[in-house]
Design a protein around this motif. Structure first.
Motif, PDB file in Angstrom:
ATOM      1  N   ASN A 119     -14.927   9.112  -1.888  1.00  0.00           N
ATOM      2  CA  ASN A 119     -15.174   7.845  -1.217  1.00  0.00           C
ATOM      3  C   ASN A 119     -14.700   6.711  -2.133  1.00  0.00           C
ATOM      4  O   ASN A 119     -15.230   6.537  -3.237  1.00  0.00           O
ATOM      5  CB  ASN A 119     -16.661   7.683  -0.920  1.00  0.00           C
ATOM      6  N   PRO A 120     -13.718   5.923  -1.695  1.00  0.00           N
ATOM      7  CA  PRO A 120     -13.156   4.887  -2.569  1.00  0.00           C
ATOM      8  C   PRO A 120     -14.137   3.792  -2.929  1.00  0.00           C
ATOM      9  O   PRO A 120     -13.919   3.055  -3.903  1.00  0.00           O
ATOM     10  CB  PRO A 120     -11.998   4.334  -1.739  1.00  0.00           C
ATOM     11  N   CYS A 121     -15.219   3.674  -2.161  1.00  0.00           N
ATOM     12  CA  CYS A 121     -16.203   2.632  -2.456  1.00  0.00           C
ATOM     13  C   CYS A 121     -17.056   2.955  -3.682  1.00  0.00           C
ATOM     14  O   CYS A 121     -17.732   2.066  -4.219  1.00  0.00           O
ATOM     15  CB  CYS A 121     -17.110   2.409  -1.246  1.00  0.00           C
TER      16      CYS A 121
ATOM     17  N   PRO B  47     -11.233 -10.670   2.763  1.00  0.00           N
ATOM     18  CA  PRO B  47     -11.720  -9.401   2.198  1.00  0.00           C
ATOM     19  C   PRO B  47     -10.740  -8.769   1.205  1.00  0.00           C
ATOM     20  O   PRO B  47      -9.533  -8.980   1.277  1.00  0.00           O
ATOM     21  CB  PRO B  47     -11.882  -8.515   3.431  1.00  0.00           C
ATOM     22  N   GLY B  48     -11.288  -8.001   0.281  1.00  0.00           N
ATOM     23  CA  GLY B  48     -10.473  -7.332  -0.729  1.00  0.00           C
ATOM     24  C   GLY B  48      -9.893  -8.324  -1.707  1.00  0.00           C
ATOM     25  O   GLY B  48     -10.561  -9.271  -2.133  1.00  0.00           O
ATOM     26  N   LEU B  49      -8.632  -8.114  -2.085  1.00  0.00           N
ATOM     27  CA  LEU B  49      -7.970  -9.028  -3.009  1.00  0.00           C
ATOM     28  C   LEU B  49      -7.677 -10.375  -2.368  1.00  0.00           C
ATOM     29  O   LEU B  49      -7.361 -11.337  -3.057  1.00  0.00           O
ATOM     30  CB  LEU B  49      -6.677  -8.403  -3.532  1.00  0.00           C
ATOM     31  N   GLY B  50      -7.728 -10.443  -1.047  1.00  0.00           N
ATOM     32  CA  GLY B  50      -7.684 -11.732  -0.373  1.00  0.00           C
ATOM     33  C   GLY B  50      -6.318 -12.216   0.038  1.00  0.00           C
ATOM     34  O   GLY B  50      -6.166 -13.384   0.407  1.00  0.00           O
TER      35      GLY B  50
ATOM     36  N   GLY C 193     -13.570  -3.936  -0.741  1.00  0.00           N
ATOM     37  CA  GLY C 193     -13.744  -5.260  -0.166  1.00  0.00           C
ATOM     38  C   GLY C 193     -13.351  -5.305   1.302  1.00  0.00           C
ATOM     39  O   GLY C 193     -14.030  -5.929   2.125  1.00  0.00           O
ATOM     40  N   LYS C 194     -12.265  -4.610   1.635  1.00  0.00           N
ATOM     41  CA  LYS C 194     -11.832  -4.571   3.036  1.00  0.00           C
ATOM     42  C   LYS C 194     -12.837  -3.797   3.887  1.00  0.00           C
ATOM     43  O   LYS C 194     -13.106  -4.160   5.036  1.00  0.00           O
ATOM     44  CB  LYS C 194     -10.448  -3.940   3.125  1.00  0.00           C
ATOM     45  N   ALA C 195     -13.387  -2.714   3.348  1.00  0.00           N
ATOM     46  CA  ALA C 195     -14.346  -1.909   4.104  1.00  0.00           C
ATOM     47  C   ALA C 195     -15.615  -2.689   4.420  1.00  0.00           C
ATOM     48  O   ALA C 195     -16.175  -2.580   5.522  1.00  0.00           O
ATOM     49  CB  ALA C 195     -14.697  -0.647   3.320  1.00  0.00           C
ATOM     50  N   TYR C 196     -16.070  -3.492   3.459  1.00  0.00           N
ATOM     51  CA  TYR C 196     -17.305  -4.254   3.659  1.00  0.00           C
ATOM     52  C   TYR C 196     -17.065  -5.675   4.158  1.00  0.00           C
ATOM     53  O   TYR C 196     -18.021  -6.404   4.450  1.00  0.00           O
ATOM     54  CB  TYR C 196     -18.112  -4.294   2.366  1.00  0.00           C
TER      55      TYR C 196
ATOM     56  N   ASN D 264     -14.665  -1.528  12.468  1.00  0.00           N
ATOM     57  CA  ASN D 264     -13.859  -0.313  12.464  1.00  0.00           C
ATOM     58  C   ASN D 264     -14.153   0.575  11.262  1.00  0.00           C
ATOM     59  O   ASN D 264     -13.835   1.755  11.258  1.00  0.00           O
ATOM     60  CB  ASN D 264     -12.372  -0.678  12.464  1.00  0.00           C
ATOM     61  N   SER D 265     -14.728  -0.017  10.222  1.00  0.00           N
ATOM     62  CA  SER D 265     -14.976   0.738   8.998  1.00  0.00           C
ATOM     63  C   SER D 265     -16.424   1.208   8.918  1.00  0.00           C
ATOM     64  O   SER D 265     -17.347   0.461   9.200  1.00  0.00           O
ATOM     65  CB  SER D 265     -14.665  -0.141   7.780  1.00  0.00           C
ATOM     66  N   ALA D 266     -16.585   2.447   8.544  1.00  0.00           N
ATOM     67  CA  ALA D 266     -17.899   2.987   8.203  1.00  0.00           C
ATOM     68  C   ALA D 266     -17.815   3.375   6.728  1.00  0.00           C
ATOM     69  O   ALA D 266     -17.405   4.492   6.395  1.00  0.00           O
ATOM     70  CB  ALA D 266     -18.228   4.187   9.076  1.00  0.00           C
ATOM     71  N   PRO D 267     -18.145   2.459   5.815  1.00  0.00           N
ATOM     72  CA  PRO D 267     -17.897   2.685   4.384  1.00  0.00           C
ATOM     73  C   PRO D 267     -18.453   3.988   3.834  1.00  0.00           C
ATOM     74  O   PRO D 267     -17.821   4.631   2.995  1.00  0.00           O
ATOM     75  CB  PRO D 267     -18.561   1.469   3.728  1.00  0.00           C
TER      76      PRO D 267
END
Length: 473
Positions: free
Chosen positions: A108-110, A434-437, A144-147, A48-51
């Motif tokens: 872009n937050p990444c 993903p992310g902080l987990g 982290g969630k995006a990737y 769903n994510s396109a970083p």
């Protein structure tokens, strides 16, 4: 080549497990062309994510209390429905974060480092670093969630699968009560590293234990004010060199008794540090350090304010008791670099709620390692900052232990949704999600909101930038 691995490096056991989860029959999987097998094996990956197309669309706040401190939780939203969470350090003002909103909207937050360099000028020491640090943490969570990877992986991977925790406990006027509490609520529960708060406030009722305390007492009172006082001009707001309070031999005897009884109760295998000793200058710190040398303390923390770097060097060179400071320093260059370069302390003690966030904390740890110094991590906020610290600790080689301040606080634990493990025999497992987990329990957030606070309400008043931010001409 292993029988369990095909020529593309795909582990057959993992593939078969994934295929079964995806619903394709095992026989059909094994007979399908390789391309179809690969498609089936990756069918559960979040697409769903396109970083590269992510944009920050909003920042909102939910301010909570009772964990035990007041903590503003930050939520950063994007155009793809992915949100990241951070927090302003415990006791900090949510406006430290909100003022940054207009500087990051549309980005872009990444691109975490790029955004950090835009906003870092608005951070400073103590809680004033909480806005920049909290936003940076939320960006890593988002990335982290995006990737689809845990934050530690974005930092270069991990050195450990679990992170050691240290904890303190409520003090007491009686050394034996204090030690018994520590053993029953910490040692017997499995903690393997401890800290005790002992300060000159414990000596206030002992005649002849301190010099010059009455000068700082309210008119008509002979009591020493709290070192946590927030009123300007009171003892708690007077920097260490300027109180001119001294500890007598009688006072040193009393403080030593607390540590002696604690060691007799918990033994010597467990590292034991001390903190919140009070506001006094270098000579008193050295006197206390010398007196406590026989008890092999892991460290003495924040004996004077971190900014008195030459005083720290004098204290450190004068005792075999290790020294440690840093929880209020913003940035590597903001004070840690000089502390490390001058070897002014034995260990650094950043709090990523003040440092500038996760990556800056790793930078501090890496630089300390080059100088031969280990790193403890301070933390007293919500599970967001706690797990952010876990990722920073996992990715930093010279890390020793992370503070868990809310050991017996049920409200703190209620913020963690699902089955995420916080404590396992003195350690916290490093999350692999993903992310902080971990996921926030939003119902618990609602229950802990401070009076009058909204639940991530819109903040359009912070959308427009109000100043020219460039620091040079």
């Amino acid at each position: 080549m292993s029988k369990e691995t095909n020529k593309k490096g795909v582990n057959r056991r993992d593939f078969i497990k994934q295929a079964g989860m995806g619903g394709l029959g095992l026989g059909a999987v094994l007979m399908a062309p390789y391309e179809q097998q690969l498609e089936q094996a990756t069918s559960r990956v979040n697409r769903n994510s396109a970083p590269s197309d992510l944009e920050i669309t909003d920042m909102r706040i939910a301010e909570i209390d009772g964990i035990p401190f007041r903590t503003p939780i930050i939520r950063i939203d994007t155009n793809q429905g992915i949100s990241g969470f951070g927090e302003v350090r415990d006791g900090g003002d949510p406006r430290y974060a909100l003022m940054l909103k207009s500087r990051i909207l549309g980005l872009n937050p990444c691109n975490v480092e790029k955004i950090f360099k835009i906003i870092r000028q608005f951070g400073d020491h103590g809680r004033q670093g909480g806005g920049v640090s909290g936003v940076e943490t939320a960006l890593w969570d988002l990335t982290g969630k995006a990737y689809g990877v845990p934050v530690y992986q974005l930092l270069g991977g991990k050195y450990r699968d679990k992170v050691r925790l240290y904890a303190d406990t409520a003090g007491a006027d009686d050394p034996h009560v204090f030690a018994r509490r520590m053993k029953e609520t910490r040692v017997d529960k499995g903690y393997t590293a401890l800290k005790m708060d002992i300060g000159i406030g414990l000596l206030d009722d002992i005649e002849g234990a301190l010099v010059n305390t009455h000068h700082h007492a309210p008119q008509g009172s002979r009591e020493l004010q709290s070192q946590y006082s927030g009123t300007h001009g009171e003892y708690g707001q007077i920097d260490h060199p300027f109180t001119r309070i001294q500890i007598t031999e009688k006072g040193l005897d009393a403080l030593e008794e607390y540590v002696s009884v604690m060691r007799d109760t918990i033994g010597y295998e467990i590292p034991l540090g001390i903190d919140h000793t009070g506001h006094f200058d270098t000579d008193e710190a050295i006197k206390l350090a010398h007196r406590l040398e026989p008890y092999t303390l892991a460290y003495m923390e924040d004996m004077v304010a971190w900014k008195w770097i030459d005083k720290w060097k004098e204290i450190t060179r004068s005792t075999t008791t290790p020294t440690m400071t840093g929880e209020d320093i913003f940035g590597l260059e903001g004070g840690f670099k000089e502390l490390i370069d001058k070897q002014a302390v034995n260990m650094v003690h950043p709090d990523l709620g003040s440092t500038g966030g996760i990556l800056e904390t790793k930078r501090i740890g890496d630089y300390a390692q080059q100088g031969g110094l280990a790193m403890y991590l301070h933390y007293a906020g919500s599970p967001i900052g706690f797990f952010a610290s876990v990722h920073a600790a996992a990715a930093t080689e010279n890390f020793v232990a992370l503070e868990h301040h809310s050991v017996e606080n049920d409200a703190w634990y209620s913020l963690i949704a699902g089955d995420t493990v916080v404590f396992d025999e003195g350690y916290v497992p490093v999350p692999e999600k993903p992310g902080l987990g971990f996921d926030l329990n939003m119902e618990a957030v609602k229950e802990l909101l401070i009076d009058g606070a909204g639940f991530f309400e819109p903040t359009p008043e912070w959308d427009e930038q109000r100043s020219w931010d460039r620091l040079w001409s």
